[in-house]
Structure formats: C-alpha cells, structure tokens
Design an enzyme around this catalytic site. Structure first.
Site, short mmCIF file in Angstrom:
data_model
loop_
_atom_site.label_atom_id
_atom_site.label_comp_id
_atom_site.label_asym_id
_atom_site.label_seq_id
_atom_site.Cartn_x
_atom_site.Cartn_y
_atom_site.Cartn_z
N GLY A 1 -8.03 -0.81 8.16
CA GLY A 1 -6.69 -1.36 8.25
C GLY A 1 -5.74 -0.61 7.33
O GLY A 1 -6.16 0.08 6.39
N CYS A 2 -4.46 -0.76 7.58
CA CYS A 2 -3.46 -0.03 6.80
C CYS A 2 -3.41 -0.52 5.35
O CYS A 2 -3.52 0.28 4.41
CB CYS A 2 -2.08 -0.13 7.47
SG CYS A 2 -1.57 -1.82 7.88
N TYR A 3 -3.26 -1.83 5.15
CA TYR A 3 -3.24 -2.37 3.79
C TYR A 3 -4.55 -2.09 3.05
O TYR A 3 -4.53 -1.66 1.88
CB TYR A 3 -2.98 -3.88 3.81
CG TYR A 3 -1.62 -4.30 4.26
CD1 TYR A 3 -0.46 -3.87 3.62
CD2 TYR A 3 -1.46 -5.19 5.33
CE1 TYR A 3 0.80 -4.29 4.03
CE2 TYR A 3 -0.21 -5.62 5.74
CZ TYR A 3 0.93 -5.16 5.09
OH TYR A 3 2.16 -5.59 5.49
N THR B 1 -6.62 0.32 3.36
CA THR B 1 -6.74 1.73 3.01
C THR B 1 -6.18 2.00 1.62
O THR B 1 -6.82 2.65 0.78
CB THR B 1 -6.03 2.61 4.05
OG1 THR B 1 -6.69 2.46 5.31
CG2 THR B 1 -6.05 4.08 3.65
#
EC number: 1.2.1.38
Length: 306
Positions: free
Chosen positions: A119-121, A123
């Site tokens: 996921g972006c967060y 990462t």
C-alpha cells in the site's frame, strides 16, 4: 528470438490498472486484454489468465480473492500473480512486494508465484520504522503514531470526481475509527508488536504523499540522536535506486515527487528537546502504487531495471 512474456491486467480500467498498462507499453512484454464488454465475464477472464505468464490484479479485495481462486483452478497452467489490493499483504504464502524491505527481498520477489504489492501509506511507514526496529533502537512495543497526507487520486473514482468539482474541501482527516485497512500491513511488516495508531488524510491536490512519524528520542534505546537515526536509514538504503535518505529540510511539499517512482526519507530532529520527526515523501501513484507494481513486474519477469 525469445518470446515476450504475456501480461494480463485484470481490472485495467481503474486508476492503478490504467497507469500500469501505460507504463508497460514500452517494455518487451505482450499485453493481453479482455474485450471491454466481457471484462467481468469469468470465462473470458479465466481464458486470459491461462494465456498469461503474469496476471496483475487491480481489483477490490473480494474480487482479488475470487480472481486468485479462479487462477488456482488452472492447476499447472496457473500464471504468476501480482496483486495490487489489500487482500494478501499479510497472507501466508505471499511475498511482500517491497524490494527494499530487507536483504534478499528483491530476489524473493523475482521467483515468487504470488506477490502482494504494498500500500502507499505502508510503503513510507515501513521504510522508516523497520530499520529502526531491526537495529534495536526502537522497541517493537514502542507506541508508534503515524500521520499521513495523500493526494486525492489514491481514493478512487468517487474521490477524484469529488475533488475535481468546485467547492471540494482543502483537507480532510479520515479513518477516524482507527481501523484503516493499511494498519495490519504496517503492523506486520514494520516488525511491530504493538498496533500503531494511524491517522490518514487527503489534500486538495492530485498526486503526492507525506508519511510522518513523531518520536521522543528518550523513549528509544541507546540514547540515540537524530543523526544516529539518519545514519541507520542511510546505511539500510545505501545503493537503492528508488529509496533515498536525505538531509532534513525546514518544510516539505507533498506534491514534490508527483510523477516520480522515488521515495525520500528524512529525520528532522530537535536536539535540545530530544524529539524527532521521521518523514517519507513519495507519489501515492508512483512508489505507492503503479511505480511499485512496475518495479515488481520487472523483477518477476527478469527485465532489466529502469
């Protein structure tokens, strides 16, 4: 001439799927598609999976689980899978698709049958936290609090449409029940024993992200300084193309890395007050989504890194 590997993107009409398809266009791969009218037809999708060497799933969680079951029904003809949903990021048997996670992770991704794209967060949060936990300066039971802001493009079609209309809010906190779907992923892959508090937010800009984690240095182990934390991160990511550890700055813009696949890590410290702020800046659609997917696709198909 070696035959080009075949890639099928299941869910290519979504934000992440469209961007992955665009990024794959110049690479030595053959893109296999299902006619738009049949893109939800199980038989057509299963046929496309059977024709593919690698299937990239850009679907909601439940749909991804169904797609994985469908692929498994192909037996020996089952393709390798890269899943971009949340469904398998903490699942046994799946390799976590963050090549910089630890030594040997890129090699594990390269040979794995099933890879879960991060996921972006998570990462940003995992990149900051895991090296400190592994170095022993942060206890795994440390009460971690994570704040993050993302561009609205990460919220899907409805959020994009809302923010592109006049009168959209400049800033919104969400996930205020503290049950955001990214928490288990951060909890597990950062090496934490205590569930972190995670407060996400969205700003009125399309792309970009900053993840920030405040720390009391006296609550860490070994009487460490901000410089010590910087050095741990710098050593951990030395030689990495996509992750850079940089000097602290007086202010950061979340949009600065829009369109980039890089991630920047920093330690902002106040020596007198014994406090520090860890920050990760990335593009929520770059290193936080399709850029990470492309990095994993290259590894899984044995393509040279860009």
């Amino acid at each position: 001439m070696t035959q080009k590997p075949v890639v099928f993107i299941d869910g290519e009409a979504g934000t992440t799927g469209l961007e992955i398809r665009e990024r794959l266009a110049p690479l030595p791969v053959t893109l296999h598609s299902v006619d738009h009218a049949h893109r939800k037809d199980p038989a057509a999708r299963k046929e496309a999976m059977q024709a593919a060497d690698l299937v990239v799933l850009c679907l909601p969680d439940d749909a991804s689980r169904e797609a994985v079951e469908m692929a498994a029904e192909l037996g020996d003809a089952s393709p390798r899978i890269l899943d971009a949903s949340t469904a398998f990021r903490t699942a046994p048997g799946w390799v976590y698709g963050f090549p910089e996670l630890e030594a040997g992770q890129a090699e594990a991704i390269a040979i794995a049958p099933c890879v879960a794209n991060p996921g972006c967060y998570p990462t940003g949060a995992i990149a900051l936290l895991r090296p400190l936990v592994e170095a022993g300066v942060m206890d795994a039971h440390y009460p971690v609090c994570i704040n993050a802001i993302s561009g609205y493009s990460g919220g899907g079609r409805s959020m994009i449409e809302a923010h592109e209309r006049d009168g959209s809010p400049a800033f919104e906190l969400y996930g205020l029940k503290l049950e955001h779907k990214h928490v288990p992923e951060i909890h597990q892959h950062a090496g934490l024993k205590r569930r972190p508090v995670f407060v996400p937010s969205v700003g009125h800009f399309a792309r970009g992200m900053i993840v920030s984690i405040p720390l009391h240095l006296d609550d860490l182990n070994g009487n460490v300084s901000g410089e010590d934390l910087h050095n741990i991160l710098e050593k951990r990511y030395a030689g990495q193309d996509h992750v850079r550890v940089l000097a602290a700055e007086p202010k950061l813009s979340a949009e600065a890395l829009a369109g980039s696949d890089r991630m920047e890590l920093r330690v902002h410290a106040n020596t007198q007050n014994r406090q520090a702020l860890l920050t990760a800046r990335l593009d929520n659609l770059g290193k936080g989504a399709s850029g990470a997917a492309l990095q994993n696709i290259r590894l899984m198909l044995g393509l040279n890194a860009a």
